[in-house]
Design a protein around this motif. Structure first.
Motif, short mmCIF file in Angstrom:
data_model
loop_
_atom_site.label_atom_id
_atom_site.label_comp_id
_atom_site.label_asym_id
_atom_site.label_seq_id
_atom_site.Cartn_x
_atom_site.Cartn_y
_atom_site.Cartn_z
N HIS A 259 -4.97 12.58 52.37
CA HIS A 259 -3.59 12.85 52.79
C HIS A 259 -3.44 14.33 53.08
CE1 HIS A 259 -2.49 14.87 49.01
NE2 HIS A 259 -3.31 14.02 48.45
N ALA A 260 -2.44 14.65 53.89
CA ALA A 260 -2.14 16.04 54.23
C ALA A 260 -0.75 16.07 54.86
CB ALA A 260 -3.18 16.62 55.20
N SER A 261 -0.14 17.25 54.87
CA SER A 261 1.18 17.37 55.49
C SER A 261 1.39 18.81 55.96
CB SER A 261 2.29 16.97 54.50
OG SER A 261 2.29 17.84 53.38
N ARG A 262 2.31 18.97 56.90
CA ARG A 262 2.72 20.30 57.34
C ARG A 262 4.05 20.18 58.08
NH1 ARG A 262 -2.10 22.84 60.16
NH2 ARG A 262 -0.65 24.60 60.35
N ASP A 263 4.80 21.29 58.11
CA ASP A 263 6.12 21.24 58.73
C ASP A 263 6.27 22.26 59.86
OD1 ASP A 263 6.14 23.57 57.33
OD2 ASP A 263 7.96 23.16 56.17
N ASP A 264 5.15 22.60 60.48
CA ASP A 264 5.20 23.57 61.57
C ASP A 264 4.76 22.95 62.89
OD1 ASP A 264 2.58 23.21 60.89
OD2 ASP A 264 2.03 25.33 60.88
N LEU A 265 5.05 21.66 63.07
CA LEU A 265 4.65 20.95 64.29
C LEU A 265 5.87 20.45 65.04
CD1 LEU A 265 1.67 18.82 62.92
CD2 LEU A 265 1.51 20.91 64.29
N HIS A 266 5.68 20.21 66.33
CA HIS A 266 6.71 19.61 67.19
C HIS A 266 6.10 18.43 67.93
CE1 HIS A 266 8.30 23.65 66.53
NE2 HIS A 266 9.50 23.20 66.86
N LEU A 267 6.90 17.43 68.21
CA LEU A 267 6.50 16.33 69.08
C LEU A 267 7.08 16.58 70.47
CD1 LEU A 267 6.94 13.19 66.79
CD2 LEU A 267 4.81 14.30 67.47
N LEU A 268 6.27 16.29 71.47
CA LEU A 268 6.65 16.52 72.86
C LEU A 268 7.10 15.19 73.47
CD1 LEU A 268 6.70 18.63 75.16
CD2 LEU A 268 4.34 17.95 75.67
N THR A 269 8.36 15.09 73.87
CA THR A 269 8.89 13.84 74.40
C THR A 269 8.57 13.70 75.88
OG1 THR A 269 11.04 14.71 75.09
CG2 THR A 269 10.79 14.08 72.77
N ARG A 270 8.83 12.50 76.41
CA ARG A 270 8.60 12.26 77.84
C ARG A 270 9.45 13.22 78.69
NH1 ARG A 270 7.20 7.94 81.25
NH2 ARG A 270 6.97 6.43 79.58
N VAL A 277 9.19 18.55 63.51
CA VAL A 277 8.95 17.44 62.58
C VAL A 277 8.21 17.92 61.34
CG1 VAL A 277 8.90 15.63 64.34
CG2 VAL A 277 6.78 16.81 63.75
N PHE A 278 8.48 17.23 60.25
CA PHE A 278 7.64 17.33 59.06
C PHE A 278 6.65 16.16 59.16
CE2 PHE A 278 6.59 15.83 54.77
CZ PHE A 278 6.04 16.99 54.24
N ALA A 279 5.36 16.47 59.27
CA ALA A 279 4.34 15.44 59.50
C ALA A 279 3.56 15.20 58.21
CB ALA A 279 3.39 15.86 60.61
N ASN A 280 3.56 13.94 57.78
CA ASN A 280 2.79 13.53 56.61
C ASN A 280 1.71 12.57 57.06
OD1 ASN A 280 1.91 12.64 54.07
ND2 ASN A 280 3.94 12.97 53.19
N ALA A 281 0.45 12.93 56.84
CA ALA A 281 -0.68 12.13 57.34
C ALA A 281 -1.40 11.48 56.17
CB ALA A 281 -1.65 13.00 58.13
N GLY A 282 -1.68 10.17 56.27
CA GLY A 282 -2.40 9.45 55.23
C GLY A 282 -3.53 8.62 55.83
N GLN A 503 10.55 30.60 51.54
CA GLN A 503 10.44 29.55 52.55
C GLN A 503 9.79 30.09 53.82
OE1 GLN A 503 13.88 26.89 53.36
NE2 GLN A 503 13.76 27.78 55.40
N MET A 504 10.21 31.26 54.27
CA MET A 504 9.64 31.82 55.50
C MET A 504 8.16 32.14 55.34
SD MET A 504 12.66 34.23 57.14
CE MET A 504 13.21 35.01 55.62
N VAL A 505 7.79 32.66 54.16
CA VAL A 505 6.38 32.99 53.92
C VAL A 505 5.53 31.72 53.96
CG1 VAL A 505 4.74 33.85 52.21
CG2 VAL A 505 6.86 35.10 52.64
N VAL A 506 6.00 30.66 53.29
CA VAL A 506 5.25 29.40 53.25
C VAL A 506 5.12 28.82 54.65
CG1 VAL A 506 5.29 27.02 52.42
CG2 VAL A 506 5.81 28.90 50.85
N GLU A 507 6.20 28.87 55.43
CA GLU A 507 6.15 28.34 56.80
C GLU A 507 5.19 29.12 57.68
OE1 GLU A 507 10.17 28.29 58.13
OE2 GLU A 507 10.62 26.34 57.19
N HIS A 508 4.91 30.36 57.32
CA HIS A 508 3.93 31.16 58.04
C HIS A 508 2.51 30.86 57.58
CE1 HIS A 508 7.26 33.55 59.61
NE2 HIS A 508 6.40 34.21 60.38
#
Length: 540
Positions: A259-270, A277-282, A503-508
């Motif tokens: 498992h892994a997660s991160r909150d510094d991603l974006h999804l690109l729409t059509r 997004v906050f992405a949680n991968a399992g 919060q800002m430090v962690v997001e970096h």
């Protein structure tokens, strides 16, 4: 006598066993020997009641059958021997095998192992053979023929019984397998309903190929794509180009660690829109399939709120700075005003006019620099990480803080290691981090104290920004809450400053720690990743 049509499966079974017996040479006495067959059948029906008693005593003890069950077993065995005898007399009468086939699937026989049932049949046949030998003692030849026929018929019976048991177990396994498949299908349908009903965007990524093979309804609505349109495409295509390496790293971490997660991603729409997004991968294994399930929660509202909080905290900090800066602006204005008051009387004094011009321009430049620094700090923009040279970025912040520090008779000292590499950060958020840390240090310091800002490299790929003071320090029991929202050790304040810094430090992708000793001061250390080498070299 059974003359009703046989079930196709039983008919095939009987035909198969008959073929085995003939091809293996086990049918030495043919069905046409009706005289011998009727003699054996009559003997079995006549002698069965007497043979059943010693048989029950033998198998009851050997197989651990409770005596309470003996009467029913005696009755069932007597009926079975009668059916068997009728089949021996007339091989076309297969009622005995119809019943055996039925009972090995359900009923008393099916509840026991085949070996136990066969052991009982072997013992009964032995007792019957011994009785034949006694009964036909005066005619040994007839006794041998009857015993040979009994052995032949018993071998046939064993073949039938063995096949019935095996077929019954196979049928049961098939039934269980069908039930299991049905249960799996129901579980999959239930899982699909749960996935489609989930409030988050869910992506299914093949563990081997890294391609999408399914998405849920929320993903379809959020992204504007149908399931079939995305099937087989690399999952990285759903992220903007600058984030695809981070998305791949998240996927690999899920494969390696589960498992892994991160909150510094974006999804690109059509439509080309970016959804934070906050992405949680399992990592999931189900049957032969292996995949990574990505649950992507839209955090647009959270990002907006965070931006508002950060901006609010920035404006609060600017308000505090403004009080200290006011006299910094007033001093040059007073100097200019003094010269202006003297100007009418000194218009012919060229030296005075020259001095007036130089002083006025210098003081106005000083005011302009202060105002520009203040405006740059208060500016609100979308966070954007890039290569940031620390000294030129943070020196204006130090200048702004010096006036506030002087009002409290505190000296601010900045030390930038000449070898410190560029950081990978949002410059405005980096300034806000340092402003909050410097303000905290200044506000808690005592007159005559010092506050230090130091920037230094932290091999192999990090930089450290340390803000320390020689103030009163923080009690140990408060350190664990120091970054919690609304927790503050000051008499006034929101308690959001350090929480937002954290919060800002962690997001970096960085880390912030604090060390403090009561009476000796505190040190806040911010560790941030360095800019990628190529970017650092180009300065972009």
């Amino acid at each position: 006598m059974s003359r009703s049509p046989l079930e196709p499966a039983l008919a095939r079974h009987l035909e198969r066993i008959t073929g085995y017996l003939q091809e293996a040479g086990l049918r030495q006495i043919p069905p046409e020997r009706t005289d011998l067959r009727r003699t054996l059948a009559d003997f079995m029906e006549r002698r069965a009641p007497a043979v059943l008693e010693p048989w029950l005593r033998a198998i009851g003890a050997a197989l651990g059958i409770p005596e309470a069950d003996w009467p029913r077993i005696r009755e069932d065995q007597a009926a079975a021997i009668g059916r068997w005898a009728r089949h021996i007399a007339d091989p076309a009468d297969v009622e005995t095998y119809v019943m055996l086939s039925r009972h090995t699937r359900q009923g008393f026989i099916s509840r026991f192992p085949a070996s136990r049932f066969l052991a009982a049949q072997i013992r009964f046949t032995q007792l019957l053979a011994e009785d034949i030998k006694r009964e036909f003692a005066r005619d040994p030849a007839q006794a041998d023929r009857l015993r040979q026929l009994l052995t032949q018929e018993f071998q046939e019976r064993v073949l039938h019984i063995t096949d019935f048991f095996v077929q019954a177990r196979e049928d049961e396994l098939r039934r269980q397998e069908a039930a299991y498949r049905e249960e799996l299908l129901e579980q999959e349908a239930s899982y699909r309903r749960a996935i489609d009903g989930a409030p988050a965007c869910i992506l299914f990524v093949d563990a081997a190929a890294g391609t999408l093979f399914d998405i849920n309804h929320v993903a379809e609505r959020m992204l504007g794509y149908g399931r079939e349109e995305l099937r087989g495409r690399p999952f990285q295509d759903l992220h903007p180009p600058g984030e695809r390496s981070r998305a791949s790293a998240l996927w690999r971490s899920a494969l390696e660690r589960g498992h892994a997660s991160r909150d510094d991603l974006h999804l690109l729409t059509r439509r080309g829109e970016l959804v934070p997004v906050f992405a949680n991968a399992g990592y999931i294994e189900y049957g032969p399939r292996r995949w990574v399930q990505l649950i992507c929660v839209d955090i647009s509202d959270r990002k907006r709120l965070e931006s508002q909080l950060i901006q609010s905290e920035k404006m609060a900090a600017i308000g505090q700075l403004a009080a200290g800066i006011a006299h910094e602006i007033r001093n040059p204005l007073v100097a200019v005003k003094t010269f202006l008051d003297l100007l009418p009387q000194r218009l012919d004094d060229r030296e005075f006019l020259s001095n007036f011009r130089e002083l006025s321009l210098g003081e106005l430049r000083r005011v302009t620099d202060l105002i520009n620094d203040l405006l740059a700090l208060g500016k609100s923009k979308t966070p954007e990480r890039r290569s940031v040279d620390l000294a030129p970025t943070l020196e204006p912040v130090v200048r702004l803080m010096e006036s506030t520090a002087r009002k409290r008779h505190i000296e601010v000292v900045a030390v930038f290691d000449p070898h410190v590499p560029p950081a990978w950060a949002d410059p405005d958020q980096l300034k806000q981090i340092i402003v909050n840390l410097l303000l905290n240090a200044i506000e808690t310091g005592a007159p005559g104290g010092h506050v230090w800002l130091e920037a230094r490299p932290a091999p192999p790929a990090s930089v450290v920004l340390e803000v320390r003071d020689d103030g009163p320090g923080i009690p140990a029991n408060q350190l664990e809450n120091i970054f919690h929202p609304f927790f503050t050790t000051k008499e006034t304040g929101t308690g959001l400053g350090l929480a937002l810094v954290h919060q800002m430090v962690v997001e970096h992708g960085g880390e912030i720690t604090v060390e403090s000793t009561v009476g000796r001061g505190s040190a806040f250390r911010v560790t941030l990743p360095t800019a990628p080498v190529a970017l650092a070299c180009t300065g972009t």
